[in-house]
Every structure is written in C-alpha cells, then in structure tokens.
Design a protein around this motif. Structure first.
Motif, short mmCIF file in Angstrom:
data_model
loop_
_atom_site.label_atom_id
_atom_site.label_comp_id
_atom_site.label_asym_id
_atom_site.label_seq_id
_atom_site.Cartn_x
_atom_site.Cartn_y
_atom_site.Cartn_z
N PHE A 262 0.83 -1.20 0.00
CA PHE A 262 0.00 0.00 0.00
C PHE A 262 0.87 1.26 0.00
O PHE A 262 0.61 2.21 -0.75
N VAL A 263 1.91 1.26 0.81
CA VAL A 263 2.81 2.43 0.87
C VAL A 263 3.56 2.58 -0.45
O VAL A 263 3.80 3.70 -0.91
N MET A 264 3.94 1.46 -1.08
CA MET A 264 4.59 1.55 -2.38
C MET A 264 3.66 2.23 -3.39
O MET A 264 4.09 3.08 -4.17
N LEU A 265 2.39 1.85 -3.38
CA LEU A 265 1.44 2.46 -4.31
C LEU A 265 1.22 3.93 -3.98
O LEU A 265 1.05 4.76 -4.89
N GLU A 266 1.22 4.27 -2.70
CA GLU A 266 1.01 5.67 -2.31
C GLU A 266 2.19 6.55 -2.71
O GLU A 266 2.02 7.62 -3.30
N THR A 267 3.40 6.12 -2.38
CA THR A 267 4.58 6.97 -2.53
C THR A 267 5.36 6.71 -3.80
O THR A 267 6.17 7.55 -4.21
N GLY A 268 5.17 5.53 -4.42
CA GLY A 268 5.96 5.15 -5.58
C GLY A 268 7.28 4.49 -5.22
O GLY A 268 8.01 4.06 -6.11
N GLN A 269 7.60 4.40 -3.92
CA GLN A 269 8.86 3.82 -3.46
C GLN A 269 8.66 2.34 -3.11
O GLN A 269 7.93 2.00 -2.18
N PRO A 270 9.31 1.42 -3.85
CA PRO A 270 9.23 0.00 -3.47
C PRO A 270 9.85 -0.24 -2.10
O PRO A 270 10.91 0.33 -1.78
N LEU A 271 9.19 -1.05 -1.30
CA LEU A 271 9.67 -1.37 0.04
C LEU A 271 9.83 -2.89 0.16
O LEU A 271 9.24 -3.65 -0.59
N HIS A 272 10.62 -3.28 1.16
CA HIS A 272 10.68 -4.70 1.51
C HIS A 272 10.77 -4.81 3.01
O HIS A 272 11.58 -4.13 3.65
N TYR A 273 9.88 -5.63 3.58
CA TYR A 273 9.88 -5.91 5.01
C TYR A 273 10.47 -7.29 5.23
O TYR A 273 10.03 -8.27 4.63
N TYR A 274 11.48 -7.38 6.09
CA TYR A 274 12.11 -8.66 6.44
C TYR A 274 11.60 -9.11 7.80
O TYR A 274 11.39 -8.30 8.71
N ASP A 275 11.42 -10.42 7.96
CA ASP A 275 11.17 -10.97 9.29
C ASP A 275 12.49 -10.89 10.06
O ASP A 275 13.45 -11.61 9.75
N LEU A 276 12.53 -10.02 11.04
CA LEU A 276 13.78 -9.74 11.75
C LEU A 276 14.35 -10.99 12.41
O LEU A 276 15.57 -11.21 12.42
N SER A 277 13.47 -11.85 12.93
CA SER A 277 13.96 -13.05 13.64
C SER A 277 14.59 -14.05 12.68
O SER A 277 15.33 -14.94 13.13
N LYS A 278 14.32 -13.94 11.38
CA LYS A 278 14.87 -14.90 10.41
C LYS A 278 16.20 -14.44 9.82
O LYS A 278 16.84 -15.20 9.09
N LEU A 279 16.61 -13.21 10.10
CA LEU A 279 17.91 -12.74 9.61
C LEU A 279 19.00 -13.31 10.50
O LEU A 279 18.95 -13.14 11.73
N PRO A 280 20.00 -13.97 9.94
CA PRO A 280 21.03 -14.61 10.78
C PRO A 280 21.86 -13.59 11.57
O PRO A 280 22.39 -13.94 12.62
N GLU A 281 21.97 -12.38 11.07
CA GLU A 281 22.73 -11.34 11.78
C GLU A 281 21.97 -10.03 11.68
O GLU A 281 21.15 -9.82 10.77
N ARG A 282 22.24 -9.14 12.59
CA ARG A 282 21.58 -7.83 12.58
C ARG A 282 22.34 -6.85 11.67
O ARG A 282 22.85 -5.83 12.12
N GLU A 283 22.43 -7.22 10.43
CA GLU A 283 23.09 -6.35 9.45
C GLU A 283 22.63 -6.72 8.06
O GLU A 283 22.25 -7.86 7.79
N ILE A 284 22.66 -5.73 7.16
CA ILE A 284 22.34 -5.93 5.75
C ILE A 284 23.37 -5.19 4.93
O ILE A 284 23.69 -4.03 5.21
N THR A 285 23.88 -5.85 3.90
CA THR A 285 24.86 -5.25 2.99
C THR A 285 24.41 -5.49 1.56
O THR A 285 23.99 -6.59 1.22
N VAL A 286 24.51 -4.44 0.74
CA VAL A 286 24.16 -4.55 -0.67
C VAL A 286 25.45 -4.77 -1.46
O VAL A 286 26.40 -3.99 -1.33
N VAL A 287 25.50 -5.83 -2.28
CA VAL A 287 26.70 -6.15 -3.06
C VAL A 287 26.30 -6.46 -4.50
O VAL A 287 25.12 -6.65 -4.81
#
Length: 799
Positions: A262-287
């Motif tokens: 809904f927010v993507m449609l409102e603002t035009g900005q694609p979003l992604h929500y991650y399940d925090l408990s499923k991330l092996p570490e508390r960090e994200i890096t774009v490569v």
C-alpha cells in the motif's frame, strides 16, 4: 497503471465529477486513460437472509429457498440456488428480477419446475476477478456477515466494491504518476480541486538506539534507509486497504505485507519488510559481486551472477535487490518483528537483472522507470504510521542510513515572452502562476520572469521548455490559435541515398531476388563475430533479452538466420537481398547483403536451371553497378584478402569501385555455413555509400555499327596464376581500337597441358566504325595481340 477512483477521492475532492469526465480531462492533459471498468457491477441488488432451504425435488445439487429481502409481507422470495454452501440463516446477495449482471439479465422463470424469483449471487457473478477471491468464494455464493442489514440496496457500497478503475497509460517521463499521491496532485491541477495528502511527516522520527547496521558496497545502490520494528502483530488487513489493493491489481496477504504494498502504491517507493527473527545477523549489505543461487518469495530458485544487485546478511544472499526478497526472510503468520528496507537501486542494473531472470515485479518496474529521490524517507514515515495503527507496531529503533546520495533541489526560470513565443500563445503571468501553484512548484514572480521550485517527485522537469509544456497541457491545447504553416516552396526529389535504394531494389527484384528485413538487434556473438564489423559493437543499456542486446555491426549472421529458417521450413531457392544500416561506436554504414541459395531460375519442363553460384553473383553485382553508370573499367574484382573465416578462401573475391573497396562476394566457408546447417551458399556484403555518393560517368550514345565485325578464336597456354582479367586487359591494350570485344569461353587443365599451366580459349571481335576491315588490318592487330600476350604474360599458342 490501475487508478482507483474511490481511492483517488481520498486525496482529491472529486464531487460532481464522474469517472468518465475525469478520464476525458486526464487524457486531454497527457495522461491517456485507455479503459474504464467497475470493480463489480450489478443493478437491482439487495441484501437478503435465507429463511428456509430444502433440496430441489428434481435435482441432486439444486436448493429451493425462501429468502427475506425486507420486512414486508411481499418481501419473502422463492429462489432456486445451486451453490453448495446455501443454507438456512445465511445472509446473501440477492439479484431481483430484472437485475443486470455481467453475465446477463435475471429473468422470472422456473428452474426445473420450481418458481425462482431472482438469484443468490457470488462475488464472481458480480464481476469481481477470481484472483482476488478464496476458493470457497469462487465455489459458492457470498456469505455476508451476520450483522449485514437485510433490505440494504446499496450492496456494492456495503461490500466496498462501489469503485471504478481507470487504466492509465503513463509516458516514460511521468514515472512520478505511478505514485497515488503524485497522481492526486496531478488530478488536482487538472480539475482545479484541492489536494490533501496524509499527515505522515515526522512519523519515522521515533525509536531508541539500534545495533542494526546497513552498508552498500556498490555504486549501483547509492542510498539505503532502514528501520527496525521490534513488535508487530500479523493479522488480516482492514477491508478498505484490501479493496484498494485489489483495485490496483495486488492480492491481499496480511496486514504487514499489505502495508508495504500500500505504501509503495502511495509513494511510488518499493519497500521490503524482512522478518527480523529470520535474519542470521543484525546487518544488511548490498553487493554486486556474487555468483550464487537464491530462492525467492515465490519459491523459484534463480542463478545470480556478478553484476546482479544482492541483499546479503552475514555474507549470505537474502534477496534480489529491487526485484524480490528471499524465501528465508519472508513475513508469515508467526512474524513478530520486522526490518523495513527503502533503497535506491540503479535503474539499468535492475532492468538488466529482471530481464535476465524473467522476473518483472512491481518493484522492478518502478525502479526501472525511476523513483523520486526523497521517496525513501516518505515511505518509511508512512510505514511507521500505518504499522502503528493497523499492526500494533511498537519497539521502534532509530532510522539508519547508508550511501552517499544527496538530493539537490532544482529551480527553473522561464519568462512570459519566451513561453508565449515558443508556444504561439498569449498567456498572462497570472495564468502561468496559477498553473505552477496547482502543480506545487511554488512560483516566484520577478517582472516578466517566474522562478519555480521543482518538487522532488517531478524528475521530468529540467529546463524552461518543460515548464512551457506544463502550462499548455493544463490550460489546454484548445487555446492554440489556428494558423497556416510557413513553408518555402521546394521541388520534391529523392536524395542520392533514396534514389540508390530504389535502383537497388529494382535491379535485385529483376534478378528474381526477394527483399528481407531482419532484426537489427543481435546477441554478443553475432555482433562481434561477423563479416567486417562497422566498429566496436554498441550494447543497449536496457535490452529486452541477452539475445537482443547489441545493435548489429554487420549483416551476415542475420541474413544466414533467415536462410536457415526458410530451409528448415522446406523452402527452396532462397535468394534474398537486404539493404540496412549497421553501426559501431562512432561509425555508421549502409550495406547491401545478397544471398543465393539454390537456383536463380528453374524450369524443369524446359530443362532450365540457372544455379546461384559465384559467377551468377558476380553478374548480378556488375549489372547493379552498371545501372548506376559505372563501367567495367572502374570496377575491379580482386583476390579476397579481407575475410577467409566467413568466405571460402578460393571461391570468393573482393569487389572495388575506383579506390573504394565495396566488400566481398563468393561462397561461404563450409565451416561457417555448417553453423547454420547450410551447405553451398553464395553471399555478398557490400558497403553501398560509395556507390550512392560517387559520381558516375556521363552516358554517351553511339550509332549502331554499319560495318561487319570479324571474330577470331585463339587457345593459349599460360601460367596457372594468370587471371582472366590480365588476359583481357592485354588483348584490349595490344589490339587497339579495332578490338570491339573479347571474352573467355573455355578453360582447361589436365592431359596435354603441363603441370602448373592452363589452357584458355578466347574469342576476339574486330570491328571498325567507319569502314570494312581488310584482312591485313585484322592480321596486324591479331599479331600485335599475340606478341603482347607472349611478352607480358608468357602466353603461347596451344598446338
């Protein structure tokens, strides 16, 4: 873009404006509406309650019901229904007699002998797309809530399907209108109505310190915004949000995922929500330097190569950046904490990856077209607002950033004089300022000049001419005065290139060749490995596929594909030609390709079979050049030293016009031909620019010869390497003006001829224009020719 009229009304006052009127005004202003369709439709509908339900006596699946549609005595109808879920006490949608539904009009007629005064409806029968319905909703009638008001006639309004969807075709420069907020601003300017956006500003300025870290290790991701939400409650979405998502063509999943869409449609900005408990570490890096595999949200595994943007955590891939998240971190019913991602990814990189993976998602389409520079912050703030309200979100941590992208506000200045001069109008400053105000450009007037502060979402506004376009499209093209064009009188004629193409087509078709038009875009191998490329191949920034990534720099591979296709379909005598431009970096050439595969002329009844061989090709090309006025004296056929990879080294030749090498013709190399499953094919590829642009000699007319000609045949033994051209040149030069023509009619190698030599038979025609030749004149010229051949080419008369 699917534009919900009802959702748009949340931001713009559309009272008194029908969807049809809105569509007409939007189309006039440059936002073409290609279609208008209701989410659901139906007349004469009412909410009812099934009071009694029993099996139909003559059917194993039909039911007979007594359905109450009001409180009066006549408000109980007998209706036959075939839905398996029909039962007593159910609140239902009733289509009364005369109701018009997408499938037809409801008539008063018995069903297998039982009276039926209407129909109990499913949502699909009202026109709701099946993809938005559950299996149970598709299989049976719609089950309304127990508190549904019996007798309510605004059924579509009660259900939330009283909406109309406008199918808007956005031009490439108006990617901003893929945002509902920006579209609302545009519609407000078009219709002169007030626009109100939700109060979202500052909503993301909450949260304590965070240990979560984000980083970007590639210039293809210049900006990344993230926020941790430690507590959310996953559940169903509010009804209004589900309906707006359906109108936009998106399925409802759960409140958390729906809010991101809904927010993507409102603002035009694609979003992604991650399940925090499923991330092996508390960090994200774009490569963008990994070769790996990833399973996306849809359960499909994809191969990732270097150059593809990846979201990683702990060195492991967790999503294809800007396209689709990974299965490992998806939101489900057990999710209780999330991480919000809003980033800027390079449009060309996203396009390349999504095309290669055949994965064109909503997010990929938006990144490919371009996203507003400040949309990231807007989207995160609006997410926090909606998550707090509809997902009981709490435990926010501070917003975190990565990347070095900075937004620089843009101002553009235009003058009234320049605008009116360019448009041919007489607009006043007040009219211009009103347009700029309605668009949110915050105009500042200084005399004849107006300076506009361009909003961050209007990335299409760069120069004064862009402001002029906004003025004319919003005030209306009807304001342009009708004037006659000012044009100087000219004599219509073809350019040298146009005339050359016409002559070429005429000559080639006269030889029974068919013109083809092959694809200009080719793969990398065809672009780099072809005959005499025009230059370094040019790669497209956003190709449709890897097979169509390069603009071709030669024609040979494309033409051979056509021949292979025709042979594969059992077509014979595939004799084609093509005139097309080829390109290299800083280079452009126009070329002619001719291919002979089979017979030029075949008549089995009269035993005629003219094969398309080397000599046929030579004759066609010489005839083509003669048509442009180039005599054989200006044309040279020489040994092929250009390309022996694609052409047979001993059955091909170069063709020159004056000092310009046009190209090569002859048989294709057997190895190369085999790559296309072809055998003996004769091909020519020539650059035509010298032919079209070189001045031909003047045509001279001469009277028909009045005096007889005398011909003499001679057989010579010469070295095997002596060419026919050398022999004919010596004959012409030595015999002088009495030699009218000379030709070779036989070549022999074998018995009675020494090794390394060959026997060549020539016919020489002697003729004078002003008298009948005497024997002594002919003998003198003939002896001079024999002497010249002996001296220059060591030719001997064959015994």
């Amino acid at each position: 873009m699917r534009l919900s009229y009802k959702w748009l009304s949340e931001y713009v006052d559309l009272s008194g404006i029908t969807p049809e009127e809105l569509a007409d005004r939007m189309t006039t202003a440059g936002l073409e509406v290609e279609g208008i369709e209701p989410l659901a439709q139906g007349t004469n509908l009412v909410i009812g309650e099934v009071m009694e339900c029993w099996d139909h006596p003559d059917s194993d699946h039909l039911h007979v019901t007594k359905t109450r549609i009001g409180d009066g005595e006549d408000d109980v109808l007998q209706i036959v229904c075939g839905a398996p879920n029909c039962r007593k006490g159910l609140k239902v949608i009733v289509a009364k007699i005369g109701a018009k539904l997408p499938g037809g009009t409801i008539a008063d007629k018995p069903v297998r002998g039982q009276v039926s005064h209407g129909m109990l409806c499913s949502l699909n029968e009202l026109g709701v797309d099946k993809k938005y319905l559950l299996e149970s909703q598709i299989a049976g009638i719609e089950e309304l809530p127990a508190d549904a008001p019996v007798g309510e006639t605004d059924v579509l309004g009660y259900l939330g399907y009283d909406d109309t969807v406008l199918d808007v075709s956005l031009t490439p420069n108006r990617a901003d209108c893929s945002s509902m907020w920006n579209m609302a601003r545009e519609v407000g300017a078009i219709m002169h109505r007030k626009v109100t956006w939700p109060d979202y500003e500052g909503k993301a300025d909450v949260g304590g310190p965070t240990t979560f870290r984000v980083a970007t290790k590639t210039p293809m991701c210049p900006a990344f915004v993230g926020k941790v939400v430690n507590h959310v409650k996953v559940g169903p979405s509010p009804k209004w949000m589900t309906q707006y998502l359906h109108a936009a063509g998106i399925n409802s999943i759960n409140n958390v995922v729906d809010i991101s869409n809904f927010v993507m449609l409102e603002t035009g900005q694609p979003l992604h929500y991650y399940d925090l408990s499923k991330l092996p570490e508390r960090e994200i890096t774009v490569v963008d330097d990994m070769d790996t595999k990833i399973t996306a949200l849809d359960g499909v595994e994809f191969d990732i190569i270097k150059g593809d943007l990846l979201i990683t955590t702990g060195g492991e891939a967790t999503g294809v950046a800007g396209i689709m998240g990974g299965e490992e971190s998806m939101i489900d019913e057990n999710t209780n904490s999330i991480f919000i991602e809003a980033a800027h990814f390079n449009h060309a990189s996203i396009r390349h990856t999504s095309t290669r993976l055949n994965l064109m998602t909503e997010a990929a389409q938006r990144f490919t077209k371009g996203v507003e520079p400040l949309a990231r912050e807007k989207a995160v703030a609006r997410s926090v607002q909606l998550l707090s309200e509809y997902a009981d979100a709490s435990g926010f941590e501070e917003t975190i950033y990565a990347g070095d992208e900075k937004y620089v506000p843009l101002t553009v200045t235009e003058t009234v004089g320049h605008l009116n001069g360019l448009l041919g109008t007489e607009f006043t400053m007040d009219q211009i300022r009103e347009v700029m105000d309605s668009l949110g450009f915050r105009p500042e007037v200084n005399g004849d000049a107006v300076t506009c502060h361009i909003p961050s979402y209007r990335t299409d506004i760069e120069r004064p001419a862009d402001l002029d376009e906004e003025v004319i499209r919003l005030i209306g093209f009807d304001s342009l005065k009708s004037t006659l064009p000012l044009m100087s009188a000219t004599v219509g004629q073809l350019s040298p290139a146009q005339n050359g193409r016409r002559v070429t087509r005429n000559v080639m078709t006269a030889f029974n060749l068919h013109e083809i038009v092959s694809y200009t875009l080719v793969n990398q191998d065809y672009a780099e490995n072809g005959f005499a490329p025009a230059g370094e191949p040019i790669a497209l920034a956003m190709p449709m596929s890897e097979a169509r990534k390069y603009i071709r720099s030669n024609l040979i591979n494309s033409v051979m594909e056509v021949v292979r296709y025709n042979e594969a379909h059992s077509n014979v005598n595939n004799n084609f030609f093509e005139i097309s431009k080829v390109y290299g970096k800083d280079a452009e050439q126009e070329r002619l390709a001719v291919v002979l595969d089979g017979s030029l002329r075949e008549d089995k009844l009269h035993k005629i079979d003219e094969r398309g061989d080397f000599y046929a090709m030579k004759g066609i090309l010489l005839a083509w050049l003669r048509k442009f006025g180039f005599t054989e004296g200006r044309v040279r056929i020489m040994e092929n030293r250009t390309d022996t990879v694609h052409f047979h080294p001993y059955r091909s030749a170069e063709i020159w016009l004056d000092k310009n090498k046009l190209g090569v013709f002859g048989e294709l190399h057997p190895v190369y031909a085999a790559e296309f499953d072809l055998k003996r094919v004769v091909y020519a590829e020539l650059t035509v620019d010298p032919v079209f642009n070189t001045k031909a000699g003047k045509l001279r007319f001469a009277a028909i010869d009045r005096f007889p000609a005398v011909s003499r045949d001679i057989a010579l033994v010469v070295d095997k390497n002596v060419t026919a051209k050398q022999l004919l040149e010596v004959v012409k030069k030595s015999g002088g003006r009495l030699v009218r023509s000379s030709s070779i009619f036989d070549i022999y190698e074998g018995e009675h001829v020494a090794e390394g030599q060959k026997s060549v038979a020539l016919r020489i025609v002697y003729q004078a224009a002003d008298h009948t030749l005497k024997e002594e004149e002919i003998t003198a010229a003939h002896n001079a020719i024999l002497a010249g051949l002996s001296k220059q080419l060591k030719a001997e008369l064959r015994a």
